[in-house]
Structures are given as C-alpha cells and as structure tokens.
Design an enzyme around this catalytic site. Sequence first.
Site, PDB file in Angstrom:
ATOM      1  N   ASP A 275       0.990   6.747   6.185  1.00  0.00           N
ATOM      2  CA  ASP A 275       1.145   5.171   5.807  1.00  0.00           C
ATOM      3  C   ASP A 275       0.385   4.656   7.301  1.00  0.00           C
ATOM      4  O   ASP A 275      -0.142   5.540   7.966  1.00  0.00           O
ATOM      5  CB  ASP A 275       2.438   4.841   5.721  1.00  0.00           C
ATOM      6  CG  ASP A 275       2.608   3.820   4.912  1.00  0.00           C
ATOM      7  OD1 ASP A 275       2.344   2.387   5.454  1.00  0.00           O
ATOM      8  OD2 ASP A 275       3.045   3.824   3.733  1.00  0.00           O
ATOM      9  N   HIS A 329      -1.737   0.075   3.117  1.00  0.00           N
ATOM     10  CA  HIS A 329      -0.894   1.126   4.005  1.00  0.00           C
ATOM     11  C   HIS A 329      -1.728   2.216   4.584  1.00  0.00           C
ATOM     12  O   HIS A 329      -1.181   3.321   4.492  1.00  0.00           O
ATOM     13  CB  HIS A 329       0.146   1.698   3.039  1.00  0.00           C
ATOM     14  CG  HIS A 329       1.282   1.006   2.368  1.00  0.00           C
ATOM     15  ND1 HIS A 329       2.524   0.505   3.176  1.00  0.00           N
ATOM     16  CD2 HIS A 329       1.272   0.045   1.249  1.00  0.00           C
ATOM     17  CE1 HIS A 329       3.217  -0.183   2.731  1.00  0.00           C
ATOM     18  NE2 HIS A 329       2.567  -0.714   1.593  1.00  0.00           N
ATOM     19  N   GLU A 399       1.075  -2.999  -2.768  1.00  0.00           N
ATOM     20  CA  GLU A 399       1.059  -3.937  -1.642  1.00  0.00           C
ATOM     21  C   GLU A 399      -0.401  -4.203  -0.621  1.00  0.00           C
ATOM     22  O   GLU A 399      -0.602  -4.041   0.459  1.00  0.00           O
ATOM     23  CB  GLU A 399       2.236  -3.561  -0.399  1.00  0.00           C
ATOM     24  CG  GLU A 399       3.572  -3.691  -1.226  1.00  0.00           C
ATOM     25  CD  GLU A 399       4.648  -3.223  -0.154  1.00  0.00           C
ATOM     26  OE1 GLU A 399       5.637  -3.873  -0.149  1.00  0.00           O
ATOM     27  OE2 GLU A 399       4.341  -2.536   0.613  1.00  0.00           O
TER      28      GLU A 399
END
Length: 631
Positions: A275, A329, A399
């Site tokens: 991440d 991410h 996201e």
Amino acid sequence: MTEPSRRTYCLLKWLFVLNIIWLASAQSTFFEISSPWVWTCEGKKCLRTRASETTQGQSNAVCKLTCYDSATLWPLPTGKTTLSKDVSAFFANNVRIAKLTSNSTKTEDMLKEAAAIFSEHIKQMENNGLGGSTRDCSVSANTCASAAPYSSSEHLFNVEVIVTQNIAPLALDTDESYTLDVKTTNSVTTAYIVAETFFGARHAMETLSQLITWDELSNSLVVIQNAHIEDSPVFPHRGFAVDTARNYMEISLIKRIIDGLSYNKLNVLHWHMSDSNSFPFVSTREPLMAIYGAASARKVYRPAEIQELVHYAQVRGVKIIPELDAPSHVGAGWDWGPLYGMGNLIICLDKQPWDKYCAQPPCGIFDPTNDKIYTVLKNIYKDMDDVFQSDMFHMGGDEVNMRCWNESESIKKWLTDKEWDKDPNPYLKLWSYFQNQSLAKLDEAHGKTQPVIIWNSDLTAKEHAKDYLDPNRYIIQYWNTWNNTILKDLYEDGYKLIISNYDALYLDCGYGSWVGNGLNNWCPQYTGWKLIYENSPRVMIQNFSLPYNKDQILGGEAALWAEQSQGGAIEGKLWPRLSALAERLWTDPDTNWFAAETRLHIQRERMVERGITADALQPEWCVQNDGSCIL
C-alpha cells in the site's frame, strides 16, 4: 547479626518456603475435586443438574455432542447427515491412520501432512483434558458408573482415506466435496473418507475431528459411534483479506490466521501486501522496492518464506491470492525512479493536504504515461507468480483520486497529444489505459491468462464498466453496502462477484478515528457475528428482485484493514466473527443466527483449545446453560 538471630532468620525462611509448598499442594488438591454437575439432554438442550445416585447424566461436552441434531459441527454440512447418539471412548495413542490412498505420490504426501495435523489435534484434545480436573467418584459415584459402559483403553480408532483425483492447486472449480462414514463394531471404530480431491479429504478430517470430544467423566476421548455425512460448499470462494502493508505482521501470526481459516473450512487468504504505507515484498527482479519501501530491513517477506507459507496454507485447504494494489494506494517503495533513470513512477507522493488527493496518508498514484512503470510491474508480477502460484491475481484498483492527474502538466499534455482531452471522461480513459497496459504485463509475466480481481470503483460504474472491463476476464470484489444499487448494476452487467460489503464484512469498523479528532473511523458501526452470519450473498441479490445465478456469485470475503491492528490482538478481532462468515459461505442456511449460537460457542472453545485467541461471545456460564442467556 548475632548467631542466634541468624539461626532464627534461617528457620523462619525455611518455614515460609515450606508454607508456600503446602499452600500450592493444597490448592492443587482442591482443584482436582471436580464439579458435582452433570448434563441431561431435554428438548434438544443440555440442561445442567446436580449429580446424584438417581441422575443419569453426561459431561457437558458429551451432552452437546449427542443432544443436538448436528452434533457440534461447524460449519453445518450441506448434504445428508446421519449421526448416532451413542459414543465410544478411546485414547489418542489408539488412533491409526490405516490407509491413505491416491493415484498420486504428491497427493499422498499432502494427505500424510493433513493426517498428521488431524492426529495432533486429537493428542492436543487429550492433553488439554488430562491437564484439567478428574471426576471424584466419592462425590458422584453414580456418574462414574454411568461412564463405564463406553470407556475402554483397548478401543481402536482407525482412519481410512481415498482420494480419486491427482493433486492440483486449489481453484474456483476444485471439487471440495467429501463423504465421511464412521462405523463402530465391538471395540473398533473406523472412519472412512472418500473425496474427489485432497481438499475434500482435508475438510473431511476437520469434520471428523469435530465428532470427537474430551469426556471428563470417563477421563477419555469419545467419538460418535456411527455417522454418515455428505458435504460440499455452497460458494467456492470463502475468504479473508489480510492487510500487512499498514502494519507489518509476523509470518507466525499469518500461520495462525491460516490455521483458523482451516478450522472453519474457509479456503482463501487474500493478501493485501502493499500500500502507500509500505512495500514489504522482496522482489528479486526489483530489489529496490523493498529496500525503499519496507518499514525496516527485518519487516519484509522473502520469497523462500512465502513459498513455505503457501505450502503451509495448501495442506490446510487454503490458497493465498496476492494483491498488488494500483494505480492508487502506492507510495512507499516507488520513489526511487528519478535516481535510477526511470523518471517519476508515481506523483503526489505524500502530498498535503492529503485529504484532497487520496483516501489516507501518505498519498501517491502512478503516472500511467511513464512506460517504465509497466516494466517494473511486469517484474513484480513475475516474482509474485513464482512464489504464490495462485490461480487468481488481485490488481486492486480502488479509491483512485484523479485530482493528481488533473494537476499534472505532463499528463495533461500527454492526453492532449492523444486527443483524449476531448473525451467526456479523459481521466477514466487514462485509468483504463493503465489497467489494460498492466493487465497485458501480468499476462506476459504469468505466461497465461487467468481470472483477475479488482475492487468496485468509478471504473466499474454501470454507464461505462463494460466499455473498460471485460466481464469474461474481470471478477469484481464488491465493498459497498448490502443494498447499494451498484451491486445490482454489476450483477446485471454479468460480472462475477465476490461480496465484501463493508457494513457487515469490514472487521476494522467501529473503532476510533486514527486521523483527526473524530470519535469513529470512516465506518462507525462495529459488526457483530450475528450480522455477519445473516449476510447472505444470495439474499442480497434476491432483494433486488433479480433471478439468482449461482455461477455469478463466487462467494465472499471479510477484511481487516490494519491501520489500527498489529500483533496478537488481531486474532480477537477476527475470531469468532470469521467463523460466522464461514458457515454462511459454506452452508448458506435459511435459518438465522439464533439456530447457530450454541454451536458457535463450541466452535469458539474448540479454536481456543487449538491455540487461537478467539474472543468470548458470552460468559462461560451461558455456554454451560443452554438457552438461559436469551433476551
């Protein structure tokens, strides 16, 4: 100190030591006196009563094993199940793995490992029992007498296993079914297991272990004398997503999580390994990733230990699916590009204010216009395939905040040169370009095409999902709420789905905020096991009044995003809530949580006995008094 004083001091010290020894001995003797309680089966409940000469009772464990229609099995079998109410006593050293038959040496080797795990569980059960109290017959002579008919130190327990197919990696189309027969004749009990694959046989051994318990009355193990079980899972994908990027997790803890998955017949560990916070995977082809991205030199995952972990999981019926999240991410580990002539692989690294550019700090997103990214990705994909050998790969894709792309002059010029700036959604098109390029590199690295998983996102929105993502290639992992029409749209578009709706299956929800002064994190509702148990993927689709196609709903996963989790405390957050998910995905029963509660108590105790730190559901008194803690 004078000589008399010295003698007095020594005498008092010895008296103190002797007193401590006496107290310890007295305490030990006291706790060897067992409780006067026994249990009787009435109305499919085990009721506690005081032992007496007129009471024919059982231990709590044996009562539960013989009183309930499905004994203490978890998850419930899906096929024909017949269980006798009689038990036979035996000792662990009388267990014999009499036959392991397969037409593959590799399968037989794995069966031997699985059988050794089964035998160890039985020995552990006996050791735990012997470490407890013994029945004092002077307190309850009748209960000791009533135990005698099924207690025998000579009783043999044989296990025979037949697997008809060669070993193959666990995949979506793997047959996990099995048939288990337990037959007792005189002083011999034999368990017969027949399965198409190793994985079905392994599940059968887990089921068999649950037909055995420790009986404190006979001070021995007992097994149901006769049983027939036909069983197979409803959903092929039954998993948990573990996050080791936010906070590093030791391999030993990951192994305990895999142990817990195997005890509940969950078959997928989805490993969110990287991440923006860290990149702990040691890539042999791209070593700079872990050098720059790991939290420290010792907080990494090396190829050899990952390969060993994959095998550890496989013999326990679990496959590991790696996730390399992209294009968002990303951060730690990707910032070495300019120093090595690769240009900026990412932009917006740790940009502030972070909440304008990403979902959580530190920010970072790939620059899809830098072709060198795809070379690096191909190398990492190849390294991951070398060690994981999974039938599926998770490409992340959630996201994605496109503000960074919109503020990059070089990216805007690239779009203009291609005349993509005239497209109604130029940055979605850019995202799609990245996805197609990285997918091509994944296929090159793996030397084959295989199912690819991505999270639902703006790219999967109904108005353009099929323009960007082929439903025959992409599996969508759905994380929005259970009744969001996004799920309906994806289902109607024909995508295969893995259900991870956060309002039931995000196990990190309900804790305090880790950024700012908020009382809660972004999902404020803690999800108890009852909500998880009733979270049926089938019912979610049927609630939209759509015809249910079982081939589209592959199953589900719970997730624990680890911003606020690390170390052994993680286990209590997982268990026994993951057990509730396990029965939902294996059995998908029409009954609600109420019908499962007593068995879940027993499953939780079983896991604790095997070393899993599972949280309690209720006071232990409730476990010993069926139906007494219901509001």
